[in-house]
Design a protein around this motif. Structure first.
Motif, short mmCIF file in Angstrom:
data_model
loop_
_atom_site.label_atom_id
_atom_site.label_comp_id
_atom_site.label_asym_id
_atom_site.label_seq_id
_atom_site.Cartn_x
_atom_site.Cartn_y
_atom_site.Cartn_z
N ALA A 194 -65.93 47.46 2.81
CA ALA A 194 -67.04 47.13 1.91
C ALA A 194 -67.66 48.41 1.38
O ALA A 194 -67.55 49.48 1.99
N GLN A 195 -68.30 48.28 0.23
CA GLN A 195 -69.08 49.39 -0.33
C GLN A 195 -70.45 48.83 -0.69
O GLN A 195 -70.58 47.91 -1.48
N VAL A 196 -71.48 49.42 -0.09
CA VAL A 196 -72.84 48.88 -0.18
C VAL A 196 -73.74 49.89 -0.87
O VAL A 196 -73.91 51.01 -0.38
N PRO A 197 -74.35 49.53 -2.01
CA PRO A 197 -75.28 50.46 -2.66
C PRO A 197 -76.51 50.72 -1.81
O PRO A 197 -77.08 49.80 -1.20
N VAL A 198 -76.93 51.96 -1.74
CA VAL A 198 -78.15 52.30 -1.01
C VAL A 198 -79.34 51.55 -1.61
O VAL A 198 -80.28 51.19 -0.88
N ALA A 199 -79.30 51.29 -2.91
CA ALA A 199 -80.39 50.54 -3.55
C ALA A 199 -80.54 49.16 -2.92
O ALA A 199 -81.67 48.67 -2.73
N ASP A 200 -79.42 48.50 -2.59
CA ASP A 200 -79.49 47.18 -1.96
C ASP A 200 -80.04 47.29 -0.54
O ASP A 200 -80.76 46.39 -0.07
N ILE A 201 -79.71 48.36 0.14
CA ILE A 201 -80.23 48.57 1.49
C ILE A 201 -81.75 48.72 1.45
O ILE A 201 -82.48 48.12 2.25
N ARG A 202 -82.23 49.50 0.50
CA ARG A 202 -83.68 49.72 0.39
C ARG A 202 -84.38 48.45 -0.08
O ARG A 202 -85.51 48.18 0.35
N ALA A 203 -83.71 47.65 -0.91
CA ALA A 203 -84.30 46.38 -1.33
C ALA A 203 -84.47 45.43 -0.15
O ALA A 203 -85.34 44.55 -0.16
N ALA A 204 -83.62 45.61 0.88
CA ALA A 204 -83.71 44.78 2.09
C ALA A 204 -84.74 45.32 3.07
O ALA A 204 -84.90 44.77 4.17
N GLY A 205 -85.45 46.40 2.70
CA GLY A 205 -86.51 46.93 3.54
C GLY A 205 -86.05 47.98 4.54
O GLY A 205 -86.81 48.34 5.45
N LEU A 206 -84.81 48.49 4.38
CA LEU A 206 -84.28 49.50 5.29
C LEU A 206 -83.98 50.78 4.51
O LEU A 206 -84.26 50.86 3.32
N ASP A 207 -83.42 51.76 5.17
CA ASP A 207 -83.12 53.03 4.50
C ASP A 207 -81.88 53.64 5.14
O ASP A 207 -81.42 53.22 6.20
N VAL A 208 -81.34 54.64 4.46
CA VAL A 208 -80.28 55.48 5.03
C VAL A 208 -80.73 56.92 4.92
O VAL A 208 -80.90 57.45 3.82
N ARG A 209 -80.95 57.52 6.09
CA ARG A 209 -81.31 58.94 6.15
C ARG A 209 -80.22 59.69 6.91
O ARG A 209 -79.61 59.13 7.82
#
Length: 385
Positions: free
Chosen positions: A121-136
């Motif tokens: 899978a390839q997941v946009p960071v924008a979708d992760i942040r829209a779900a209330g999470l982050d990638v640091r």
């Protein structure tokens, strides 16, 4: 500077952190830029494959996810985490499409070469942040010539869960597609525990738990590991040794044959490995290759501990340290702070990605030799509410 250039330079610009213990602190991490994506892949049914004795194959396919991406990009600095039966990584928008294609090729190759299903899978960071999470992300300086990415923020775990639910899936490439896996090998012997147990540990914050409380638990586990000989490093300082014929010959032939005959590739590898065995046994140097230095670098470069929204470690432990770690984790699990999985075995295994034997940036991915992270993670899943 163009946006693409800024994205390409982001990860390289991050400071290298020399203290593993510092990585329990959120301030060590920097958010990924907008526009980045998370790539993820894992093997469906890995638990059953492990039960059939095919864990080394599972491990090699997980490592191949990483090496295929690095080779396709043509440059170092890919932020990734190896998970035993899969891997996750991050890349900027300038690489997103090519990365997606390579994931599709990997899925097709795993199916055709080994008869296994590799989810990708390839997941946009924008979708992760829209779900209330982050990638640091942070960079841990494991050795003078090599560093590894560490992740925090919950976005990597969310991405893997989304992948397993069938979302953000990458389609299979065309039949016959083969990834570039140059440099991927599995020639080293397994490393037997010197202290009694090779412990695979997977630790995550429990849903809704205080991240500060979770970090305190992770600190305690890291502190126990630091008291072990060489921080619990599962490899001897001089590496785990080689033999001829190598234990991973069949797998390396599958990985490196491309579209050529498997039998012919085995013959080639037997010759190549015999030459390498002579150099390692005698210590003779050739050009820029110093086998004694290389073997020591294998140990110093080993990726045996990491953070990817949680803590993963492969430790050479004595029984007292195993009991102490277990007690800390059981108490934290009981008060709702963490979820964890532990798995004990006798040996650690090594899967390698070596762009050049004359440079010190070769990557050595460590896992338990009897199921490791996958078996520990299966315990974690069974304990989850």
């Amino acid at each position: 500077m163009s946006d693409d250039t800024e994205h390409a330079g982001f990860y390289e610009s991050l400071p290298r952190i020399a203290s593993f213990a510092a990585l329990t602190r959120d301030g060590s991490y920097v958010p990924l830029p907008d526009g980045w994506v998370i790539g993820a892949a894992d093997i469906v049914g890995s638990t059953e494959l492990i039960a059939e004795g095919r864990y080394k194959m599972v491990n090699v396919i997980g490592a191949a996810v990483i090496s295929s991406q690095i080779n396709a990009d043509g440059r170092a600095g890919l932020p990734f985490v190896f998970g035993g039966d899969g891997a996750v990584f991050a890349c900027g928008p300038e690489r997103a499409e090519s990365s997606r294609q390579v994931l599709g090729i990997m899925a097709r190759w795993a199916q055709e070469e080994f008869g296994v299903t590799l989810r990708a899978a390839q997941v946009p960071v924008a979708d992760i942040r829209a779900a209330g999470l982050d990638v640091r992300v942070a960079r841990y300086q494991a050795a003078p010539g090599l560093d590894y990415a560490m992740f925090a923020g919950g976005g990597v775990t969310w991405s893997e869960a989304e992948m397993k639910a069938g979302r953000f899936a990458v389609p299979l490439a065309a039949p016959g597609s083969v990834p570039d896996l140059t440099g991927l090998s599995c020639r080293w012997n397994n490393a037997r525990s010197r202290n009694g147990v090779i412990l695979s540990l997977v630790l995550q914050p429990a849903p809704g738990a205080s991240l500060q409380a979770y970090a305190e638990v992770a600190d305690r586990i890291v502190a126990v590991a630091e008291r072990l000989d060489r921080g619990g490093h599962p490899l001897p300082p001089q590496g785990s040794g080689v033999r001829w014929p190598p234990p991973g010959l069949e797998l390396e032939a599958h990985v490196s044959r491309g579209k050529s005959s498997l039998a012919w590739r085995k013959v080639q590898l037997l010759v190549e490995n015999l030459i390498a065995w002579v150099f390692f046994k005698t210590g003779l140097k050739a050009g820029g290759f110093d086998p004694v230095h290389y073997a020591k670098t294998v140990s110093s470069n080993a990726d045996f501990r990491k953070f990817d929204d949680g803590l993963k470690m492969t430790l050479d432990c004595d029984s007292g340290s195993v009991a102490e770690i277990t007690e800390v984790l059981e108490r934290a699990d009981a008060d709702g702070t963490v979820q964890f999985g532990l798995f004990e075995q006798d040996e650690a295994m090594i899967t390698c990605f070596v762009p050049s034997v004359t440079q010190d940036d070769h990557v050595h991915l460590i896992d338990g030799a009897a199921g490791g992270y996958a078996r520990a993670a299966a315990q974690l899943k069974s304990a989850a509410p």
